[in-house]
Design an enzyme around this catalytic site. Structure first.
Site, PDB file in Angstrom:
ATOM      1  N   LYS A   1       6.429  -4.682  -3.796  1.00  0.00           N
ATOM      2  CA  LYS A   1       7.852  -4.340  -3.667  1.00  0.00           C
ATOM      3  C   LYS A   1       8.344  -4.461  -2.230  1.00  0.00           C
ATOM      4  O   LYS A   1       9.368  -5.043  -1.972  1.00  0.00           O
ATOM      5  CB  LYS A   1       8.094  -2.927  -4.205  1.00  0.00           C
TER       6      LYS A   1
ATOM      7  N   ARG B   1       5.281  -0.274  -5.882  1.00  0.00           N
ATOM      8  CA  ARG B   1       5.200  -1.058  -4.646  1.00  0.00           C
ATOM      9  C   ARG B   1       4.223  -2.226  -4.780  1.00  0.00           C
ATOM     10  O   ARG B   1       4.238  -3.129  -3.957  1.00  0.00           O
ATOM     11  CB  ARG B   1       4.745  -0.158  -3.497  1.00  0.00           C
TER      12      ARG B   1
ATOM     13  N   TRP C   1      -3.184  -2.616  -1.362  1.00  0.00           N
ATOM     14  CA  TRP C   1      -2.823  -4.005  -1.659  1.00  0.00           C
ATOM     15  C   TRP C   1      -3.631  -4.833  -0.665  1.00  0.00           C
ATOM     16  O   TRP C   1      -3.404  -4.760   0.541  1.00  0.00           O
ATOM     17  CB  TRP C   1      -1.328  -4.199  -1.449  1.00  0.00           C
TER      18      TRP C   1
ATOM     19  N   GLU D   1       9.308 -15.685 -10.105  1.00  0.00           N
ATOM     20  CA  GLU D   1       8.643 -14.415  -9.813  1.00  0.00           C
ATOM     21  C   GLU D   1       8.152 -13.718 -11.078  1.00  0.00           C
ATOM     22  O   GLU D   1       7.029 -13.223 -11.124  1.00  0.00           O
ATOM     23  CB  GLU D   1       9.616 -13.466  -9.105  1.00  0.00           C
TER      24      GLU D   1
ATOM     25  N   GLU E   1      18.703 -17.983  -6.169  1.00  0.00           N
ATOM     26  CA  GLU E   1      18.284 -16.670  -6.649  1.00  0.00           C
ATOM     27  C   GLU E   1      17.806 -16.764  -8.103  1.00  0.00           C
ATOM     28  O   GLU E   1      16.813 -16.139  -8.487  1.00  0.00           O
ATOM     29  CB  GLU E   1      19.435 -15.665  -6.494  1.00  0.00           C
TER      30      GLU E   1
ATOM     31  N   ASN F   1      -2.095   2.185   5.836  1.00  0.00           N
ATOM     32  CA  ASN F   1      -1.258   1.022   5.508  1.00  0.00           C
ATOM     33  C   ASN F   1      -1.071   0.231   6.792  1.00  0.00           C
ATOM     34  O   ASN F   1      -0.859   0.823   7.855  1.00  0.00           O
ATOM     35  CB  ASN F   1       0.132   1.446   5.030  1.00  0.00           C
ATOM     36  N   GLY F   2      -1.094  -1.087   6.705  1.00  0.00           N
ATOM     37  CA  GLY F   2      -0.902  -1.907   7.905  1.00  0.00           C
ATOM     38  C   GLY F   2      -2.144  -2.718   8.188  1.00  0.00           C
ATOM     39  O   GLY F   2      -3.031  -2.852   7.331  1.00  0.00           O
TER      40      GLY F   2
ATOM     41  N   HIS G   1      19.533 -37.343  -3.881  1.00  0.00           N
ATOM     42  CA  HIS G   1      18.807 -37.816  -2.690  1.00  0.00           C
ATOM     43  C   HIS G   1      17.298 -37.648  -2.859  1.00  0.00           C
ATOM     44  O   HIS G   1      16.580 -37.612  -1.860  1.00  0.00           O
ATOM     45  CB  HIS G   1      19.298 -37.068  -1.447  1.00  0.00           C
TER      46      HIS G   1
ATOM     47  N   CYS H   1       0.828  -1.218   0.000  1.00  0.00           N
ATOM     48  CA  CYS H   1       0.000   0.000   0.000  1.00  0.00           C
ATOM     49  C   CYS H   1       0.856   1.258   0.000  1.00  0.00           C
ATOM     50  O   CYS H   1       1.955   1.266   0.550  1.00  0.00           O
ATOM     51  CB  CYS H   1      -0.856   0.044   1.237  1.00  0.00           C
TER      52      CYS H   1
ATOM     53  N   LYS I   1      14.045 -15.718  -9.153  1.00  0.00           N
ATOM     54  CA  LYS I   1      13.795 -14.664 -10.146  1.00  0.00           C
ATOM     55  C   LYS I   1      12.926 -15.190 -11.273  1.00  0.00           C
ATOM     56  O   LYS I   1      11.985 -14.545 -11.711  1.00  0.00           O
ATOM     57  CB  LYS I   1      15.141 -14.174 -10.683  1.00  0.00           C
TER      58      LYS I   1
HETATM   59  C1  F6R Z   1      12.751 -10.916  -4.933  1.00  0.00           C
HETATM   60  C2  F6R Z   1      12.245  -9.886  -4.084  1.00  0.00           C
HETATM   61  C3  F6R Z   1      11.806 -10.249  -2.689  1.00  0.00           C
HETATM   62  C4  F6R Z   1      12.545  -9.331  -1.711  1.00  0.00           C
HETATM   63  C5  F6R Z   1      12.048  -9.574  -0.276  1.00  0.00           C
HETATM   64  C6  F6R Z   1      12.808  -8.722   0.724  1.00  0.00           C
HETATM   65  O1  F6R Z   1      13.012 -10.450  -6.202  1.00  0.00           O
HETATM   66  O2  F6R Z   1      12.217  -8.762  -4.469  1.00  0.00           O
HETATM   67  O3  F6R Z   1      12.063 -11.586  -2.402  1.00  0.00           O
HETATM   68  O4  F6R Z   1      13.905  -9.586  -1.825  1.00  0.00           O
HETATM   69  O5  F6R Z   1      10.689  -9.285  -0.180  1.00  0.00           O
HETATM   70  O6  F6R Z   1      12.698  -7.367   0.433  1.00  0.00           O
HETATM   71  P1  F6R Z   1      13.652  -6.306   1.076  1.00  0.00           P
HETATM   72  O7  F6R Z   1      15.013  -6.548   0.552  1.00  0.00           O
HETATM   73  O8  F6R Z   1      13.100  -4.974   0.693  1.00  0.00           O
HETATM   74  O9  F6R Z   1      13.615  -6.540   2.570  1.00  0.00           O
END
Ligand code: F6R
Length: 605
Positions: free
Chosen positions: A600, A27, A73, A487, A480, A99-100, A503, A2, A484
């Site tokens: 985000k 976000r 959101w 996602e 990673e 927000n929250g 295994h 949000c 990626k």
């Molecule tokens: C992956 C991604 C998320 C963030 C995670 C932590 O591409 O963006 O997995 O890495 O939500 O976010 P931060 O780094 O902002 O604490």
């Protein structure tokens, strides 16, 4: 997640607020809304969907000031027009954006309904508007304060009263609120990104603080009413950094920005004289660092995975036991906090709720915690009080790319620093500093060969499942890469330690399930080759990300990455996997910058 934006001043609020909402789009959100005070009345528009849909909904003469606007959101109640913020009281006088999560919303709602209040949404946030309206207190800030005393939960909020348009009231508990100071105008936002076009001078609210924001200034106080003193700080990010420029997507822009971003993470931190690194922000003297016996790294998602690379670096270079753990799990297992352990919280945004909660748990039990954070002045950075800023510049795409790389680089700096006050030799220090300085150019070389990856992506885009394998820090690279890919392209990708494959997961290898293998030419090269043999024996296609030199096993495709020093190789091996995810997503027509269901910064539990 949000987003909040508010404006009070002489200008018309709507264009400023709408522009602010666009800045907050990155976000992640599912609905948007805006409320303005105009001639003693509230003007309101809100809808499910994108900010541009809200824009279309606004009447041509949608004027007024002050105003507040929001991107939602969904947590309580589906994404819909009526669940979008702002929420208003029955008289349509008070508007609230929040927000929250209000944890006792059900009880408060029942209590309000028993007094005849009719709710118009399913949200927890609506209780705030009715509670504030029900308070007998004279001023808006007193009414907000009285309402918040009844609330359990987290909030970053802004409140507008059309009958008292001389101020906006903002408050914070667990969800960020920043005030922007202009020339006889003031702004409120959940993220400095919404303010950069208008001002560089900002004030961050602390948890438990409430602000009365007028056009000519602001006052802050605790929920009990005790005044607090704030010192404005300056935002260094420019508004251009939030534009896509020549790129189609923020993700590709941010991948391409990595050479400069890494250059900034390194800038001023390489000490050739003592073959070590300078990290002024960690604020721990050599003798204190020498007392550390163990390192525990906490973060979520990509931040956790970058932390895993960090743990490898610290263990190798400083010979300290180091381990990364998802911050989201940490506080639930009543963790043992040790005096001689250094805890490190990793977060791009500095706002991830789970990571913040882990930091608070460490601090509550007397532990010492450093932050590795990108956003200056963010909650986690301030809660840690010391650490390493990435200086990667703003990351707008929902998925992390440049901040992942810069976090790994920051850990390399820390590992060298810890190593050089222990047993890491001058020669090794020098060797690693030279390799670090070479990273920006090596990253540029990889990015310049994006076409090669795009061709590889063509083959992967048609699959339904993929494995990513690697060993040791290469396993973190595989994790990673898989994260990626899933996602942004929604392709089912799983990472396994190459050693674990036999295994169990080997059962799923088939000609339809390709494996992306991370195969640096290091001590484990031979073992990785054996893993590839095992996959090939089951007719599984293999794409290798490796170093130059003929591979003793057939693979379907290989991407060659320039070699760094073995400890730093994972940083470079990850770059092609970012590009791979991007190009698979492009081929599949996915919304690369705003993947479904993701936000985000995850500021709720
Ligand atoms: C992956 C991604 C998320 C963030 C995670 C932590 O591409 O963006 O997995 O890495 O939500 O976010 P931060 O780094 O902002 O604490």
């Amino acid at each position: 997640m949000c987003g909040i934006v508010g404006y009070i001043g002489k200008r018309d609020a709507a264009p400023i607020l709408m522009e602010g909402l666009h800045r907050l789009e990155y976000r992640g959100y599912d609905s948007a809304g805006i409320a303005l005070a105009h001639a003693g009345e509230l003007r309101l528009a809100k809808c499910k969907g994108r900010v541009r849909e809200l824009e279309r909904l606004l009447p041509s003469r949608f004027k007024g000031s002050p105003g507040i606007a929001h991107t939602r959101w969904a947590t309580h109640g589906e994404p819909s027009d009526r669940n979008a913020h702002p929420h208003c009281d029955a008289a349509n006088r008070i508007a609230v954006i929040h927000n929250g999560i209000i944890e006792n919303a059900a009880a408060l709602r029942a209590r309000l309904e028993s007094t005849g209040v009719v709710f118009r949404s399913e949200t927890d946030s609506e209780v705030l508007a009715h509670l504030i309206a029900a308070m007998p207190e004279h001023s808006l800030d007193e009414a907000v304060r009285a309402a918040l005393r009844l609330v359990t939960g987290t909030y970053g909020l802004a409140v507008l009263d059309a009958a008292r348009p001389e101020a906006i009231v903002a408050a914070r508990n667990g969800s960020p609120v920043v005030l922007g100071i202009g020339e006889r105008e003031m702004f409120v936002a959940s993220d400095a990104a919404a303010l950069v076009r208008h001002t560089r001078s900002v004030v961050y609210l602390d948890d438990g603080e409430l602000a009365v924001v007028r056009a000519d200034g602001f006052e802050t106080a605790t929920l009990d009413g005790g005044p607090t003193a704030k010192i404005p700080s300056r935002i260094t990010w420019t508004s251009e950094a939030f534009d896509k420029g020549e790129y189609t997507h923020f993700m590709s822009k941010e991948i391409a920005e990595q050479p400069e971003a890494v250059g900034r993470t390194l800038s001023g931190r390489l000490d050739k004289r003592f073959q070590t690194t300078h990290l002024g922000g960690i604020e721990l003297a050599a003798h204190e660092l020498l007392d550390i016996r163990r390192v525990k790294i906490l973060g979520c998602g990509s931040a956790y995975i970058a932390g895993s690379i960090g743990a490898h670096l610290i263990e190798q270079l400083a010979r300290l036991p180091a381990h990364a753990e998802p911050a989201s799990e940490f506080r639930y297992r009543n963790p043992v906090i040790e005096r001689d352990t250094l805890y490190i919280a990793v977060s791009q945004s500095g706002e991830t709720f789970d990571t913040l909660a882990a930091v608070q748990e460490v601090k509550r039990k007397g532990g010492r915690v450093l932050g590795v954070v990108n956003v200056v002045g963010s909650t986690i950075a301030r809660e840690c009080g010391r650490g390493i800023y990435l200086h990667a510049g703003p990351e707008v795409a929902v998925v992390s790319t440049k901040t992942f790389t810069c976090t790994a680089v920051a850990f390399a700096l820390l590992a060298i620093h810890l190593g050089r006050i222990r047993d890491l030799s001058t020669a090794d220090g020098g060797r690693l500093l030279t390799a670090l300085a070479a990273l920006p150019e090596q990253i540029s070389d990889i990015i310049a060969r994006e076409d090669e990856i795009a061709r590889l992506a063509e083959q992967l885009a048609g699959c339904e499942h993929a494995y990513f394998v690697g060993r040791s820090a290469g396993y973190a690279v595989a994790m990673e890469g898989a994260l990626k890919l899933k996602e942004v392209s929604y392709l089912h990708a799983e990472a396994y330690s190459a050693a674990e494959l036999k295994h169990g997961p080997l059962a799923l290898i088939s000609p339809e399930t390709p494996t992306v293998a991370v195969v640096p030419r290091d001590d484990l090269y031979g073992k990785n080759i054996s893993t590839i043999e095992e996959i090939r024996a089951r007719r599984g296609p293999v794409f290798a990300v490796t170093h130059a030199g003929e591979m003793p096993v057939m693979v379907d495709a290989a991407f060659v990455v320039p070699a760094s020093e073995p400890e730093l190789d994972p940083i470079l091996l990850n770059i092609p996997l970012q590009l791979l995810a991007y190009h698979v997503a492009l081929r599949k027509g996915c919304d690369v910058d705003k993947p479904r269901n993701l936000a985000k910064s995850v500021t709720v539990e």
